[in-house]
Design an enzyme around this catalytic site. Sequence first.
Site, PDB file in Angstrom:
ATOM      1  CG  HIS A  18      -8.283   2.613  -1.756  1.00 52.05           C
ATOM      2  ND1 HIS A  18      -7.842   3.693  -1.875  1.00 52.05           N
ATOM      3  CD2 HIS A  18      -7.558   1.430  -2.403  1.00 52.05           C
ATOM      4  CE1 HIS A  18      -6.640   3.434  -2.495  1.00 52.05           C
ATOM      5  NE2 HIS A  18      -6.357   2.369  -2.678  1.00 52.05           N
ATOM      6  CG  HIS A  41       1.032  -2.880 -11.079  1.00 53.07           C
ATOM      7  ND1 HIS A  41       0.551  -4.105 -11.006  1.00 53.07           N
ATOM      8  CD2 HIS A  41       1.768  -2.557 -11.809  1.00 53.07           C
ATOM      9  CE1 HIS A  41       0.713  -4.511 -12.237  1.00 53.07           C
ATOM     10  NE2 HIS A  41       1.657  -3.496 -12.645  1.00 53.07           N
ATOM     11  CB  SER A  99      -3.771  -0.643  -2.480  1.00 54.21           C
ATOM     12  OG  SER A  99      -2.694  -0.848  -3.290  1.00 54.21           O
ATOM     13  CD  GLU A 117       5.653   0.867  -8.257  1.00 56.54           C
ATOM     14  OE1 GLU A 117       5.990   1.214  -9.121  1.00 56.54           O
ATOM     15  OE2 GLU A 117       4.411   0.650  -7.685  1.00 56.54           O
ATOM     16  CG  ASP A 142       6.984  -7.057 -14.203  1.00 58.51           C
ATOM     17  OD1 ASP A 142       5.610  -7.025 -13.755  1.00 58.51           O
ATOM     18  OD2 ASP A 142       7.086  -7.295 -15.331  1.00 58.51           O
ATOM     19  N   GLY A 143       5.563  -6.820 -10.749  1.00 60.24           N
ATOM     20  CA  GLY A 143       4.465  -7.434 -10.175  1.00 60.24           C
ATOM     21  C   GLY A 143       4.119  -8.645 -10.599  1.00 60.24           C
ATOM     22  CG  ASP A 168      -4.328   0.204  -9.329  1.00 63.35           C
ATOM     23  OD1 ASP A 168      -4.970   0.636 -10.383  1.00 63.35           O
ATOM     24  OD2 ASP A 168      -4.279   0.936  -8.238  1.00 63.35           O
TER      25      ASP A 168
END
Length: 285
Positions: A18, A41, A99, A117, A142-143, A168
Site C-alpha cells: 500500500h 483482486h 487497496s 473480485e 475473474d479479474g 494481488d
Amino acid sequence: MNYRHAFHAGNHADVLKHIVQLALLDTFKRKDSPFFVLDTHGGAGRYLLASEESRKTLEAEDGVMRLMAQPALPAVIERYLKAVQADNPVGAMISYPGSPLLTAQTLREQDRMAVCEVQDDEAASLKALFAHDSRVAVYHADGYAQNRALLPPKANGVKIGRGLVLIDPPYEGQDAEYQAILASVTEILGRWPQASFAIWFPIKQRRTILHFLRKACALPVKSVLTAELLIRPDDSPLRLNGSGMLLLNPPWQFDQVLAPAMPALKQFLGEAGASTRLQWLKQAE
C-alpha cells in the site's frame, strides 16, 4: 479458493504494497488529465481489526501498528499512515482499508476505478462499500478475464490514456498464478500499451521467484522495478518471509520516491536478518 485476506490485513506485506500503491497514484495526480485504475483482486475493501480472523493472527500488530507507534517516519510512509488513519476515528485503529478503498480515497472527480473480485461474500462487500461512488465500478468476476471488457478504459465515452493495473492474487497455486499474471499482463498491454502495473508477490525463498522476474523483464514494457522487503532470512519455505512489488512501466525515477521507505521498513518491521531490495531490472534507454 480458501484464501481470506482478513487473516493478514495490515501485515508487513500490506504495508509494502500500500505504500507503493499510494506513491504511484500520487504521481498520476501530478497531471490534471484523468487516470484509470484496474484492481484485479479487490478483496473485501475494508477489514475489521477486531474480527475473529484478525485476532487469530495479530499480523497487523507486527505491521501497520508498529509504524503507527513511531514518532517520525519518511514522508512516503507518513502519507500511507494518514490514509489508513483516515478510515478510522481519531486516535483509534478499528479497521484496515484494502487497496480498493485506498485508491478510492485518492481518486479525483475525473478519475475512474474498476474492481474485480471472484469470491461471493467479498464481492458483495465491495459493492456495498462503493454503492454510492460513481467513480468506482465493482465486478463480481475473474479479474484476469474482465480486462477484455474494460480496456482500453473510457469515461463518458472518452478514452483514458494513463493508469495503473493492480494485481494481488492469492497465490494458492504459485506456479500457475505466475503464468496467469504474465498472460494477463501480455493481454492488457495489447489493449492498453501505456498502462503501468503494480504486481504483489510473496517471498518464501527468493530463488523461487527469479524465473518469474526474468519472464517479466521479457514483456514488452519499457522499464521494470522491484521493491522487496524480507522481514527475516528466506531460509524457510514454510512461511511468508517477505514480499515484493513488481512495477512495470513505473513513473520515471520512481525508485527515488520509494528509497527513503526501505530502510525504515527494515528497521521497524524486520527481525534479525531482515533485508530490502530496490532494483531496476530493466530501464528505458
